[in-house]
Scaffold this active site. Structure first.
Site, PDB file in Angstrom:
ATOM      1  N   SER A 126       0.847  -1.192   0.000  1.00  0.00           N
ATOM      2  CA  SER A 126       0.000   0.000   0.000  1.00  0.00           C
ATOM      3  C   SER A 126       0.881   1.240   0.000  1.00  0.00           C
ATOM      4  CB  SER A 126      -0.933  -0.031   1.213  1.00  0.00           C
ATOM      5  OG  SER A 126      -0.760   1.111   2.000  1.00  0.00           O
ATOM      6  N   LYS A 127       0.296   2.324  -0.498  1.00  0.00           N
ATOM      7  CA  LYS A 127       1.001   3.599  -0.530  1.00  0.00           C
ATOM      8  C   LYS A 127       1.575   3.953   0.830  1.00  0.00           C
ATOM      9  CE  LYS A 127      -1.603   6.250  -3.874  1.00  0.00           C
ATOM     10  NZ  LYS A 127      -2.331   7.445  -4.181  1.00  0.00           N
ATOM     11  N   ARG A 128       0.910   3.482   1.869  1.00  0.00           N
ATOM     12  CA  ARG A 128       1.317   3.865   3.219  1.00  0.00           C
ATOM     13  C   ARG A 128       2.443   2.993   3.766  1.00  0.00           C
ATOM     14  NH1 ARG A 128      -3.559   5.191   2.203  1.00  0.00           N
ATOM     15  NH2 ARG A 128      -4.224   3.017   2.279  1.00  0.00           N
TER      16      ARG A 128
END
Ligand code: GLU
Ligand code: ZN
Length: 494
Positions: free
Chosen positions: A260-262
């Site tokens: 995920s982007k995070r």
């Protein structure tokens, strides 16, 4: 190629923060595809979401693209025949197309409120029916519209999906078919008049004459909608041809969950800060869904471009492996010539600590140590700890290293070693023999004898080959550091 002319691909991120590796992989595959096929790469900024897009992210995006070494044939900073390439500057284009779609009956105003939509969705679910938009406003009469307007209701614009299956051949996944009940009519303009991604992305692809859409698998579900919209744009004379699509596989992170982007390891900035080489990172990212040959992991960007064929991309999810990325980066560091290596290390050699004065760096010294370092660092930021002993007045004070190396008897060993070193010729071979002899006098093998010497001279238990390091540091500094360590040991036992 489509149209019998050269292919046109696009990279069209939204500037919503620091770029992540999935985005870089998409950019890389599009860029490699364009370059391999003598096509054009259009770089477009999808900044229609004013709440999430920022100028800072936009600048970061451009800076990242430059750092990675990508160039584009049309887009920000260079313009092109389809300018502007920032969607925020193309709003009247989208308004115009939305009006034409409505006038042609391809789209309609939908007055349903969120509550109404939610209630009908829940009822459809309960009845075991498809729960997407039910077409409620497809064919409102003039009276119904007037009544809604009189109520003061707002409306969005919805695209009317044809009631037939959408079939297309994905360049990666083969033939795919989507049934109409799974692809309901969808919003293309918000109630406040703002056009949505669902409209602006295919409209720009059409106007910019994109022939191949290569993007992440997360966007696969929007493809049947976009194909239908393309049909309408073609009828209206806005689109010349429909592009072909290829969806790049998911990238999986820890625990086999989608990266995920995070996730911290998804952030491009992390790789820049740690000192990945762009070519090392790109080499690694190219392997997320593609390979150059079964037994080959290390190659240059040029080699990738020469070999790249979208038909070779694998549909299976790719696993992100940081260790492998580091290994590949290390190999690219080994491949640099010493001059380029030195230049690449620059940012990590300019006053990295408070007590490292900027003028302490000495290029000639570094040139001597560089060949030893280049074969050992994994990322460029490793260089600092490996060479700081050369440029700091005192070696770093690392209590853990000190405790590990300085045992009972270390003072006696260091005293003997100092005597041997003082009388030695100042070259690595002779210095090694000196420490070897000192060890023998105390019944210690070289490894054990070397540890306190290393910590005395460099401050650390691990580092570059010790005797070469001492040779480069020089007699005077080396001996005075051994003296300082002895004084510290004596002070501790006194
Ligand atoms: N702006 C979209 C995104 O960032 C582009 C999607 C596409 O490639 O169609 O996800
Ligand atoms: Zn409606």
């Amino acid at each position: 190629m489509a149209n019998g002319s050269s292919p046109r691909v696009r990279f069209c991120p939204s500037p919503t923060g620091n770029p992540h590796v999935g985005l870089v992989r998409t950019a890389l595959f599009n860029w490699a595809f364009a370059r391999h096929n003598q096509g054009s790469l259009v770089f477009r900024i999808e900044d229609t979401d004013a709440a999430r897009d920022s100028e800072e992210s936009y600048q970061q995006l451009l800076d990242s693209m430059r750092w990675l070494g990508f160039d584009w044939d049309e887009g920000p900073e260079i313009g092109g025949p389809h300018a502007p390439y920032r969607q925020s500057q193309r709003m009247d284009v989208y308004r115009d197309v939305a009006a034409k779609l409505k006038a042609g009956g391809y789209a309609y105003d939908c007055y349903c409120t969120t509550e109404e939509l939610d209630a009908r969705r829940a009822a459809a679910r309960a009845a075991g029916k498809p729960s997407g938009y039910d077409g409620h406003c497809r064919d409102l009469t003039a009276e119904q519209v007037a009544a809604y307007e009189a109520e003061g209701r707002a409306h969005i614009v919805r695209f009317r999906m044809p009631d037939v299956p959408q079939t297309f051949t994905d360049l990666v996944r083969g033939e795919l078919t989507f049934q109409p009940e799974n692809v309901p009519d969808y919003g293309i303009v918000r109630a406040n008049g703002a056009p949505l991604y669902t409209l602006v992305n295919p409209v720009d692809d059409a106007l910019m004459e994109i022939t191949h859409v290569l993007r992440g698998e997360d966007l696969l579900s929007s493809t049947p909608r976009q194909l239908a919209l393309y049909g309408a744009l073609t009828d209206l004379g806005i689109a010349k041809a429909t592009p072909v699509f290829g969806h790049l596989p998911y990238v999986m992170g820890e625990g086999n969950k989608k990266l995920s982007k995070r996730d911290p390891e998804a952030s491009l900035n992390l790789y820049r800060e740690r000192g990945f080489l762009p070519e090392g990172l790109l080499n690694y990212l190219s392997l997320l869904g593609w390979s150059i040959a079964e037994d080959r992991d290390i190659f240059s960007v040029e080699e990738m471009v020469a070999a790249f064929d979208i038909a070779d991309v694998n549909a299976n999810p790719a696993r992100f492996d940081l260790k492998k990325a580091e290994h590949i980066n290390a190999e690219h560091i080994r491949r640099l010539d010493v001059k380029d290596f030195t230049e690449a290390c620059g940012p990590w050699l300019r006053a990295p600590y408070a007590n490292w004065a900027p003028e302490a760096f000495d290029a000639d010294r570094f040139a001597e140590i560089a060949p030893h370092a280049q074969t050992r660092v994994t990322v460029l930021s490793d260089i600092t700890a490996n060479v700081d002993f050369l440029f700091l007045d005192q070696p770093v004070e690392d209590e853990a290293s000190w405790a590990k190396a300085m045992k009972e008897g270390s003072d006696a060993l260091l005293t003997t070693a100092r005597a041997h070193l003082a009388g030695a010729e100042w070259n690595a071979e002779a210095l090694k023999n000196a420490v070897l002899a000192a060890g023998e006098a105390h019944g210690l093998k070289l490894g054990k004898a070397q540890a306190p010497v290393r910590v005395a001279v460099t401050g650390r238990t691990v580092g570059l080959p010790l005797f070469e390091s001492m040779e480069i540091l020089g007699r005077e500094k080396t001996l005075s550091r051994v003296d300082a360590a002895l004084a510290k040991l004596t002070a501790a036992t006194a």
